[in-house]
Write a protein that holds these residues in place. Structure first.
Motif, PDB file in Angstrom:
ATOM      1  N   MET A  43       0.847  -1.186   0.000  1.00  0.00           N
ATOM      2  CA  MET A  43       0.000   0.000   0.000  1.00  0.00           C
ATOM      3  C   MET A  43       0.886   1.241   0.000  1.00  0.00           C
ATOM      4  O   MET A  43       1.857   1.321   0.746  1.00  0.00           O
ATOM      5  N   GLN A  44       0.539   2.208  -0.839  1.00  0.00           N
ATOM      6  CA  GLN A  44       1.292   3.453  -0.982  1.00  0.00           C
ATOM      7  C   GLN A  44       0.386   4.638  -0.642  1.00  0.00           C
ATOM      8  O   GLN A  44      -0.815   4.583  -0.874  1.00  0.00           O
ATOM      9  N   PRO A  45       0.949   5.728  -0.130  1.00  0.00           N
ATOM     10  CA  PRO A  45       0.124   6.914   0.139  1.00  0.00           C
ATOM     11  C   PRO A  45      -0.575   7.396  -1.139  1.00  0.00           C
ATOM     12  O   PRO A  45       0.003   7.364  -2.225  1.00  0.00           O
ATOM     13  N   CYS A  46      -1.822   7.787  -0.985  1.00  0.00           N
ATOM     14  CA  CYS A  46      -2.606   8.281  -2.118  1.00  0.00           C
ATOM     15  C   CYS A  46      -3.698   9.191  -1.589  1.00  0.00           C
ATOM     16  O   CYS A  46      -3.874   9.343  -0.384  1.00  0.00           O
ATOM     17  N   GLU A  60      -4.216   5.111   1.726  1.00  0.00           N
ATOM     18  CA  GLU A  60      -3.205   4.228   1.167  1.00  0.00           C
ATOM     19  C   GLU A  60      -3.893   3.409   0.081  1.00  0.00           C
ATOM     20  O   GLU A  60      -5.025   2.946   0.277  1.00  0.00           O
ATOM     21  N   CYS A  61      -3.216   3.249  -1.051  1.00  0.00           N
ATOM     22  CA  CYS A  61      -3.807   2.532  -2.173  1.00  0.00           C
ATOM     23  C   CYS A  61      -2.901   1.386  -2.600  1.00  0.00           C
ATOM     24  O   CYS A  61      -1.677   1.487  -2.532  1.00  0.00           O
TER      25      CYS A  61
END
Length: 191
Positions: A43-46, A60-61
């Motif tokens: 999961m990455q910041p979005c 997080e996406c």
């Protein structure tokens, strides 16, 4: 056309039409290289902005890889978006998984209330055929639906045109390699 075939055609047409209208603004996804069924990318910041909403959330996406057809071992993989909006409290309670009902609707269209986000992470998993790598839009159906709306929507002629448009749409998706038998409610639940 018999009444059962008419209602099946009408429901399928509605699902495909709604699917085509709901998710157009979402960025395209891709199955990560080397992914296996069930893999969730890190999961990455979005920023999450629900469809048809001005609200924006820090989130997080990620991408979930799932088989296009859970019943076939050799099925290709498709990708579904996953979004987690973290709770504001440091020690959150259990996460809440949001699942919107209704065929053909995106699961990425709800703006959660502040009271829920205060204590709970909120998780969305996009729906197959709508939010993921395969989008079951059906532009062939738009013309006959618009032509008969408000006039003779249930006429024999209209029903025949709807059925022909759905068959054409299904054939187009199948020619593109889509396994339509994998786009069912049980498959969404299994995702």
């Amino acid at each position: 056309m018999n009444i059962k075939l008419f209602w099946i055609t009408l429901v399928l047409a509605s699902v495909l039409l709604l699917a085509g209208c709901q998710a157009e603004d979402r960025p395209a996804l891709a199955v990560p290289q080397g992914a296996q069924a069930g893999d969730l990318t890190q999961m990455q910041p979005c920023e999450y902005q629900p469809l048809d909403s001005q609200a924006k959330y820090s989130a997080e996406c990620g991408t979930l890889a799932v088989p296009e057809n859970w019943e076939k071992a050799s099925s290709r993989l498709i990708a579904l978006p996953v979004v987690r909006i973290p709770a504001r409290e440091q020690q959150p309670a259990e996460p809440v998984f949001y699942l919107q009902g209704g065929p053909g609707q995106s699961n990425l269209s709800w703006a959660p209330p502040d009271w829920l986000l205060a204590k709970h992470d909120l998780v969305f998993v996009g729906y197959r055929g709508i939010d993921g790598t395969v989008r079951l839009s059906c532009p062939e159906l738009s013309r006959p639906l618009k032509a008969h709306l408000g006039k003779d929507f249930f006429s024999d002629q209209a029903q025949a045109e709807y059925a022909a448009a759905v068959k054409q749409c299904a054939a187009s998706h199948q020619q593109a390699g889509v396994d339509l038998s994998g786009y069912t409610v049980p498959a969404v639940i299994q995702d």
